[in-house]
Motif scaffolding. Structure first.
Motif, PDB file in Angstrom:
ATOM      1  N   PHE A 140       0.818  -1.209   0.000  1.00  0.00           N
ATOM      2  CA  PHE A 140       0.000   0.000   0.000  1.00  0.00           C
ATOM      3  C   PHE A 140       0.858   1.267   0.000  1.00  0.00           C
ATOM      4  O   PHE A 140       0.529   2.248  -0.669  1.00  0.00           O
ATOM      5  CB  PHE A 140      -0.932   0.000   1.207  1.00  0.00           C
ATOM      6  CG  PHE A 140      -2.101  -0.954   1.082  1.00  0.00           C
ATOM      7  CD1 PHE A 140      -2.283  -1.714  -0.065  1.00  0.00           C
ATOM      8  CD2 PHE A 140      -3.002  -1.092   2.112  1.00  0.00           C
ATOM      9  CE1 PHE A 140      -3.353  -2.590  -0.182  1.00  0.00           C
ATOM     10  CE2 PHE A 140      -4.086  -1.961   2.005  1.00  0.00           C
ATOM     11  CZ  PHE A 140      -4.255  -2.713   0.861  1.00  0.00           C
ATOM     12  N   ILE A 141       1.935   1.257   0.770  1.00  0.00           N
ATOM     13  CA  ILE A 141       2.805   2.436   0.809  1.00  0.00           C
ATOM     14  C   ILE A 141       3.491   2.642  -0.537  1.00  0.00           C
ATOM     15  O   ILE A 141       3.579   3.774  -1.034  1.00  0.00           O
ATOM     16  CB  ILE A 141       3.839   2.311   1.950  1.00  0.00           C
ATOM     17  CG1 ILE A 141       3.136   2.448   3.307  1.00  0.00           C
ATOM     18  CG2 ILE A 141       4.933   3.366   1.826  1.00  0.00           C
ATOM     19  CD1 ILE A 141       4.026   2.203   4.504  1.00  0.00           C
ATOM     20  N   TYR A 142       3.941   1.550  -1.146  1.00  0.00           N
ATOM     21  CA  TYR A 142       4.574   1.674  -2.467  1.00  0.00           C
ATOM     22  C   TYR A 142       3.569   2.223  -3.485  1.00  0.00           C
ATOM     23  O   TYR A 142       3.895   3.113  -4.278  1.00  0.00           O
ATOM     24  CB  TYR A 142       5.111   0.326  -2.932  1.00  0.00           C
ATOM     25  CG  TYR A 142       5.808   0.395  -4.277  1.00  0.00           C
ATOM     26  CD1 TYR A 142       7.105   0.897  -4.374  1.00  0.00           C
ATOM     27  CD2 TYR A 142       5.171  -0.015  -5.445  1.00  0.00           C
ATOM     28  CE1 TYR A 142       7.755   0.988  -5.600  1.00  0.00           C
ATOM     29  CE2 TYR A 142       5.808   0.072  -6.669  1.00  0.00           C
ATOM     30  CZ  TYR A 142       7.097   0.576  -6.741  1.00  0.00           C
ATOM     31  OH  TYR A 142       7.726   0.665  -7.970  1.00  0.00           O
ATOM     32  N   GLU A 143       2.350   1.710  -3.454  1.00  0.00           N
ATOM     33  CA  GLU A 143       1.321   2.197  -4.378  1.00  0.00           C
ATOM     34  C   GLU A 143       1.042   3.676  -4.150  1.00  0.00           C
ATOM     35  O   GLU A 143       0.911   4.460  -5.097  1.00  0.00           O
ATOM     36  CB  GLU A 143       0.032   1.392  -4.203  1.00  0.00           C
ATOM     37  CG  GLU A 143      -1.083   1.822  -5.145  1.00  0.00           C
ATOM     38  CD  GLU A 143      -2.372   1.054  -4.931  1.00  0.00           C
ATOM     39  OE1 GLU A 143      -3.401   1.468  -5.497  1.00  0.00           O
ATOM     40  OE2 GLU A 143      -2.356   0.046  -4.190  1.00  0.00           O
ATOM     41  N   ALA A 144       0.957   4.079  -2.883  1.00  0.00           N
ATOM     42  CA  ALA A 144       0.709   5.482  -2.562  1.00  0.00           C
ATOM     43  C   ALA A 144       1.829   6.375  -3.074  1.00  0.00           C
ATOM     44  O   ALA A 144       1.582   7.467  -3.605  1.00  0.00           O
ATOM     45  CB  ALA A 144       0.545   5.654  -1.059  1.00  0.00           C
TER      46      ALA A 144
END
Length: 329
Positions: free
Chosen positions: A197-201
């Motif tokens: 999720f952090i990478y996607e954000a």
């Protein structure tokens, strides 16, 4: 929705847990390993850990570093780290503090050549005053560990990311580092959802500072003597604006503007109109009452002159209503 608190609460939509990222010693973890490789490659680091982005998680990092050398922490860092540092001291362990000056800048006089590790970011929380880490490197040989959620500085020796500010959900943080700075975790103890999720954000993250001067000019024209500034906005991140309004608590304005789908913030934990004043403003030697006046805008898109004027007029109207009500009490 007019989202002027993007740096504090990004609030990503439609997050999806990918089953192929499930971690197991009995299954093929290739999908996760590829994700981790992309994350590390994006910022040119060799190791990745996940940790709880709270007092306990940061305390664990501090205890690991304490075995290797002397630690210093800027008071301008995230609240969870500050709480961990105070708990660290409560345990009888020593660290040093790097203070803020009245203008919001880091007090460079507090930086020592004796430090081995410094938690200091390229921006100060709440005000988003920039800190030149390249200049900090000239003052010390310490490893620089910084929060890169809102801005990444290549002078950092390790960087970490806040899932809450990047996604709107609390799932734990991600830290990237080199030279075995921290104890590397096995894959079974890695929060693969947080990494994903952090990478996607971060891949979707975008900022736009083109409206900053329009907002500042309009706020000054409309609010006149009721507006003032704790920091020089030429020194803040280009997509952020910090100011203060006299005679009201920021949370009152935050709450009433939210009813009109205009979202602003007073600082960490304050975007929802919570009662805590800005810790950062107090660290700049202002009293608690004054610190409650502070407001931050941050931008992820461009606004037209007409949009800016409508938002500022709405803010000014709500502000004056609250001020009159307060004076009548």
């Amino acid at each position: 929705m007019t989202k002027l608190n993007i740096l504090q609460y990004s609030n990503m939509q439609n997050l999806h847990i990918r089953p192929e990222l499930k971690l197991s010693i009995l299954e093929n973890n290739q999908s996760y390993l590829e994700l981790e490789k992309k994350f590390l490659s994006k910022y040119s680091f060799n190791f990745l850990n996940t940790f709880s982005f709270d007092k306990a998680g940061f305390l664990e990092l501090l205890l690991q570093l304490n075995k290797k050398g002397k630690i210093a922490i800027s008071v301008g860092e995230t609240q969870s780290l500050i709480e961990a540092a105070k708990e660290f001291e409560n345990l009888g362990l020593k660290l040093s503090w790097i203070n803020l000056q009245k203008d919001g800048n880091i007090n460079k006089a507090d930086i020592s050549t004796e430090f081995d590790f410094i938690f200091i970011s390229s921006y100060v929380m709440d005000t988003f005053v920039k800190t030149n880490l390249k200049e900090i490197k000239k003052l010390t040989n310490a490893k620089i560990i910084s929060n890169a959620s809102a801005n990444y500085d290549i002078s950092s020796d390790a960087i970490y990311f806040d899932s809450y500010k990047l996604t709107g959900f609390f799932m734990g943080g991600v830290i990237l580092f080199d030279e075995e700075l921290f104890e590397e975790k096995t894959i079974g103890f890695t929060n693969s959802i947080a990494v994903d999720f952090i990478y996607e954000a971060l891949e979707k993250q975008s900022f736009d500072g083109s409206s900053k001067e329009l907002f500042e000019k309009s706020l000054k024209e409309v609010l006149k003597d009721d507006i003032y500034f704790f920091v020089d906005n030429k020194q803040t991140l280009p997509y952020s604006l910090h100011f203060a309004l006299k005679g009201i608590k920021a949370r009152e304005l935050i709450r009433t503007l939210a009813l009109d789908d205009i979202h602003i913030t007073n600082g960490e934990g304050c975007s929802l109109g919570l009662s805590k004043p800005s810790r950062i403003i107090q660290a700049m030697a202002y009293d608690e009452t004054t610190s409650r006046n502070s407001i931050s805008f941050s931008f992820d898109k461009a606004y037209t002159q007409d949009e800016v004027e409508k938002i500022v007029q709405k803010l000014a109207k709500k502000y004056r209503q609250i001020k009159v009500l307060n004076e009548g009490n």
